[in-house]
Enzyme design. Sequence first.
Site, short mmCIF file in Angstrom:
data_model
loop_
_atom_site.label_atom_id
_atom_site.label_comp_id
_atom_site.label_asym_id
_atom_site.label_seq_id
_atom_site.Cartn_x
_atom_site.Cartn_y
_atom_site.Cartn_z
N GLY A 113 2.92 2.11 11.00
CA GLY A 113 3.92 3.16 10.91
C GLY A 113 4.62 3.48 12.22
O GLY A 113 5.29 4.51 12.35
N SER B 71 3.76 -2.21 10.38
CA SER B 71 5.22 -2.27 10.63
C SER B 71 5.85 -3.59 10.17
O SER B 71 6.80 -4.07 10.80
CB SER B 71 5.53 -1.99 12.10
OG SER B 71 5.11 -0.66 12.45
N GLY C 54 5.12 1.40 4.66
CA GLY C 54 6.44 2.01 4.46
C GLY C 54 7.45 1.13 3.75
O GLY C 54 8.15 1.59 2.83
N GLU D 156 -6.83 4.57 7.75
CA GLU D 156 -6.62 5.99 7.43
C GLU D 156 -7.80 6.57 6.68
O GLU D 156 -8.14 7.75 6.83
CB GLU D 156 -5.31 6.14 6.64
CG GLU D 156 -4.10 5.89 7.54
CD GLU D 156 -2.89 5.29 6.84
OE1 GLU D 156 -2.83 5.32 5.60
OE2 GLU D 156 -1.99 4.79 7.56
N ASN E 161 0.87 -1.18 0.00
CA ASN E 161 0.00 0.00 0.00
C ASN E 161 0.91 1.22 0.00
O ASN E 161 1.51 1.54 1.02
CB ASN E 161 -0.89 -0.04 1.26
CG ASN E 161 -1.71 1.23 1.41
OD1 ASN E 161 -1.76 2.07 0.52
ND2 ASN E 161 -2.36 1.37 2.56
N TRP E 162 0.98 1.88 -1.15
CA TRP E 162 1.92 3.00 -1.28
C TRP E 162 1.39 4.28 -0.65
O TRP E 162 2.10 5.28 -0.60
CB TRP E 162 2.25 3.23 -2.76
CG TRP E 162 2.99 2.10 -3.40
CD1 TRP E 162 3.38 0.92 -2.83
CD2 TRP E 162 3.45 2.05 -4.77
NE1 TRP E 162 4.05 0.14 -3.75
CE2 TRP E 162 4.10 0.80 -4.94
CE3 TRP E 162 3.36 2.91 -5.86
CZ2 TRP E 162 4.66 0.43 -6.16
CZ3 TRP E 162 3.91 2.55 -7.07
CH2 TRP E 162 4.56 1.31 -7.22
N LYS E 163 0.14 4.26 -0.21
CA LYS E 163 -0.48 5.44 0.43
C LYS E 163 -0.27 6.68 -0.45
O LYS E 163 -0.27 6.55 -1.67
CB LYS E 163 0.06 5.61 1.86
CG LYS E 163 -0.09 4.31 2.67
CD LYS E 163 0.11 4.48 4.15
CE LYS E 163 -0.08 3.14 4.84
NZ LYS E 163 -0.02 3.22 6.29
N GLU F 166 -5.04 -5.03 10.48
CA GLU F 166 -4.02 -4.02 10.74
C GLU F 166 -4.33 -3.28 12.04
O GLU F 166 -5.13 -2.33 12.04
CB GLU F 166 -3.99 -2.99 9.60
CG GLU F 166 -3.68 -3.57 8.24
CD GLU F 166 -3.12 -2.52 7.29
OE1 GLU F 166 -2.07 -2.79 6.71
OE2 GLU F 166 -3.71 -1.44 7.16
N HIS G 203 -9.34 1.01 4.71
CA HIS G 203 -8.10 1.20 5.49
C HIS G 203 -8.39 2.15 6.66
O HIS G 203 -9.19 3.07 6.52
CB HIS G 203 -7.00 1.77 4.58
CG HIS G 203 -5.66 1.74 5.23
ND1 HIS G 203 -5.27 2.69 6.16
CD2 HIS G 203 -4.63 0.87 5.11
CE1 HIS G 203 -4.04 2.39 6.57
NE2 HIS G 203 -3.63 1.30 5.96
P1 13P Z 1 3.27 0.30 7.72
O1 13P Z 1 3.76 -0.96 7.07
O2 13P Z 1 4.01 1.53 7.25
O3 13P Z 1 3.20 0.18 9.21
O4 13P Z 1 1.77 0.52 7.21
C1 13P Z 1 0.87 -0.54 7.28
C2 13P Z 1 -0.33 -0.17 6.50
O5 13P Z 1 -1.10 0.69 6.88
C3 13P Z 1 -0.55 -0.88 5.22
O6 13P Z 1 -1.83 -0.65 4.74
#
Ligand code: 13P
Length: 255
Positions: free
Chosen positions: A177, A217, A239, A101, A10-12, A171, A99
């Site tokens: 993160g 993470s 990330g 977020e 997931n490149w966000k 998640e 997600h």
């Molecule tokens: P991280 O791997 O940066 O913790 O993010 C996880 C995430 O939200 C994947 O959708």
Amino acid sequence: MGRRMMVAGNWKMFTTSGEGALLVQDIAEGLGDVLEEVEAVVCPPFTGIKAASTVIELDHVTMGLGAQDMFWESEGAYTGAISARMLTELRCTHVIIGHSERREFFGETDETVNKKVHAVFAAGMTPIMCCGETLATRDALETDSFIRAQVLAGAAGLSADDAARLVIAYEPIWAIGTGRTPTPESANDVARSIRATVGAMYGPPAAMQVRVLYGGSVKAENAKMFFTEPDIDGALVGGAALKADSFAGIVRAAL
Ligand code: 13P
């Protein structure tokens, strides 16, 4: 047949279209034949999907391509929204839905998640439906009931066949993160409970086939300990998905 391992990146809100195209090329070069074994998926921002799709097609890369969200209507006056048809035209295979977020910053609810999951299936793509608890919920020992409720609502009203094709990403919000993770055993406990919930809704075959990913993470260094857990079928990576070598390392850990 056993469940195929999946690693989705997931490149966000990172990478321009040009940067994303290079990242796909580097990931493909780093993985080669591994992509035949593990289902790898990249999810660029909307603006990067076409360029990523072109690289995947021209270089014959065996990699899935996903969006990070989608609206449930097929078209209309919905400023800023993207429909399934727009994604399938670009050869998208997956869509991340719900997600944390999107729930936190964009008003996503279990009800909108459910509508989107249905729309993704109706378009022939695979939803990666996210769930996860806050630290307060975990500290109150309410993780299990909270996740169960998210799955019951988000995955409601599917056919048993679609439920079997669903991918659910667990998640924990406090692990995203932060560099913190649950123990593999505790992540597996939640994954097992998610599987049991799908089983209660759609029967044992769907429970056996639904894939549950862990996210939060995940790095090349810790991926394997999650992947060896029996109810965890891969990872949704943030990330560490933005660097070709670390993403490739996680995919290799799933072999
Ligand atoms: P991280 O791997 O940066 O913790 O993010 C996880 C995430 O939200 C994947 O959708």
